[in-house]
Design an enzyme around this catalytic site. Structure first.
Site, PDB file in Angstrom:
ATOM      1  N   THR A   1       0.859  -1.182   0.000  1.00  0.00           N
ATOM      2  CA  THR A   1       0.000   0.000   0.000  1.00  0.00           C
ATOM      3  C   THR A   1       0.897   1.234   0.000  1.00  0.00           C
ATOM      4  O   THR A   1       2.129   1.123   0.014  1.00  0.00           O
ATOM      5  CB  THR A   1      -0.916   0.033   1.239  1.00  0.00           C
ATOM      6  OG1 THR A   1      -0.130   0.360   2.402  1.00  0.00           O
ATOM      7  CG2 THR A   1      -1.588  -1.322   1.466  1.00  0.00           C
ATOM      8  N   CYS A   2       0.269   2.404   0.024  1.00  0.00           N
ATOM      9  CA  CYS A   2       1.076   3.625   0.034  1.00  0.00           C
ATOM     10  C   CYS A   2       1.845   3.783   1.344  1.00  0.00           C
ATOM     11  O   CYS A   2       2.833   4.519   1.404  1.00  0.00           O
ATOM     12  CB  CYS A   2       0.196   4.846  -0.205  1.00  0.00           C
ATOM     13  SG  CYS A   2      -1.197   4.978   0.925  1.00  0.00           S
TER      14      CYS A   2
ATOM     15  N   ALA B   1      -9.304   8.758 -10.487  1.00  0.00           N
ATOM     16  CA  ALA B   1     -10.647   8.301 -10.144  1.00  0.00           C
ATOM     17  C   ALA B   1     -10.612   6.908  -9.535  1.00  0.00           C
ATOM     18  O   ALA B   1     -11.610   6.205  -9.531  1.00  0.00           O
ATOM     19  CB  ALA B   1     -11.541   8.306 -11.381  1.00  0.00           C
TER      20      ALA B   1
END
Length: 442
Positions: free
Chosen positions: A71-72, A209
């Site tokens: 993940t980030c 998005a």
């Protein structure tokens, strides 16, 4: 077992021959997170899915299992291996090769029960940058699905992660830790609002998005942003998100035209290269007539090059800034986090007890079979030695006595192994039993 220090060998005894089946794989977690590594270092291990799958296949060859959480805020490898020292060495070599020597200095390691505890805390969002956020559980579930699709997760890690999800659901339902929590995207919007002195009359340009950008869009709407402009490479996704939050979708090609009129930029795309550089942002600034610009980067790797923040009119905020902002808001959730921590300990204990039973019961079954075979043979020998004068009832009494001796001898060890307390090594005990009685594996 405590966290494994570099160079420390596994403490697991090496059983051989008949006892080897009694030894299951040991768990290992090795990785880095926002707690140990800066954003610049974490970016080095932000691998595309194809490279993630290749890494898993290199590390997850049978009998070793491998799962990657990326993940980030964290990159963690979870391994289940009979030879944990060898698995650890290979994992460090791979991470060092992919991220460089600096990555190795930021790695943490947990093995055995400590690895379980760490995973359960991660899944329950107790180790998140934003305490109690709901997003991390979905990310961990996605990691499991990707690793299963790569064929590197089988029995041990599948059970481990299923237990972690059960723990996370319990924490979410039995504490209020998520009620006061915000997602990282929510924290980013709050920080942007603070930097821009409110969003009510501001034009916000949202770039992307995907999941993170969509979360940011919803928080922007809740914060009362004046006008939300959505730009994405896939126009249909931009239009769907814009419709959801009452914004306007634009073609990706108009990105820098829109930048000229935006007050706030929130960017969260999966682009491997920065979309905004010092040069292309500086060109737009000339048309802004010295109006300040707040730029928030939610992406790893970063969408906004660090040098953009050196421009006089730009306030550039990235995940490290969000981390510092969040750190000031965690006191509210401290008590709920304490309750959740107790639940994690209980769930880890439950998993370890169940695992000990799984590992121990096959050995006890073999021990009972061996004991019953011996008792039956000795009963038959005794009956034969007493001659033909025994009645049927007397024969049955001798056989019943032999069975009773077996049951009484095995009752206590069976009960103790099934009710092991947390921290006891059921696998080791099962191995000792198999070794002492010379039990051949099935």
């Amino acid at each position: 077992m405590d966290s494994l220090e570099p160079g420390q060998p596994s403490s697991r005894p090496h059983w051989s021959g008949a006892t080897r089946e009694a030894l299951a794989a040991e768990f290992l977690c090795i990785g880095l997170s926002y707690r140990t590594a800066s954003l610049a270092v974490r970016e080095r291990l932000a691998l595309p899915e194809v490279e993630q799958r290749e890494l898993l296949k290199r590390l997850g060859q049978a009998p070793t299992e491998a799962l990657l959480v990326s993940t980030c805020n964290r990159v963690e490898l979870y391994l289940a291996a009979p030879d944990v020292a060898q698995a650890r060495q290979r994992a460090r070599e791979e991470l060092g090769r992919l991220g460089g020597p600096e990555v190795l200095d930021c790695l943490y390691e947990h093995s055995g029960e400590a690895a379980l505890t760490h995973l359960f805390r991660v899944a329950s969002s107790l180790d998140s940058m934003v305490l109690g956020e709901a997003q991390v559980l979905g990310q961990v579930k996605d990691a499991l699905e990707r690793s299963q699709a790569a064929g590197t997760v089988r029995g041990e890690l599948a059970r481990m992660f299923a237990a972690a999800f059960r723990c996370a659901r319990r924490v979410r339902s039995e504490t209020a830790i998520g009620m006061a929590a915000t997602s990282m995207a929510g924290a980013a919007v709050a920080l942007a609002s603070k930097a821009a002195e409110g969003l009510e009359d501001k034009t916000v340009l949202l770039v992307g998005a995907g999941e993170m950008a969509a979360l940011a869009a919803r928080h922007l709407k809740q914060a009362g942003a004046g006008h939300i402009q959505v730009v994405n490479r896939t126009r249909s996704r931009a239009e769907a998100l814009a419709a959801e939050v009452g914004g306007t979708a634009y073609p990706f090609e108009e990105l820098f035209t829109l930048l000229a009129s935006a007050d706030v930029v929130v960017s969260g795309t999966s682009s491997p290269e920065p979309l905004f550089t010092r040069e292309n942002v500086a060109e737009v600034l000339e048309a802004r007539r010295h109006r300040p610009l707040v730029m928030v980067d939610l992406a790893v790797p970063r969408n906004i090059a660090p040098e953009v923040g050196t421009l006089e009119q730009v306030r550039d905020l990235d995940l490290d800034d969000i981390q510092r902002f969040v750190a000031h808001n965690e006191a509210v959730r401290a008590e709920e986090a304490r309750k959740a921590g107790v639940m994690v300990v209980e769930e880890v204990t439950r998993f370890m007890r169940d695992r000990a039973v799984r590992e121990g019961v096959p050995v006890l079954c073999r021990l009972r079979q061996r004991a019953e075979t011996i008792a039956r043979a000795e009963a038959e020998r005794t009956i034969a030695s007493l001659g033909e004068g025994l009645t049927a009832r007397q024969r049955k009494s001798v056989e019943a006595m032999a069975r009773a001796i077996v049951n009484k001898l095995l009752h206590e060890p069976t009960t103790r192994l099934r009710t092991l307390e947390a921290g006891q090594d059921g696998e080791r005990i099962a191995g000792v039993v198999a070794s002492l009685f010379g039990l051949e594996p099935h």
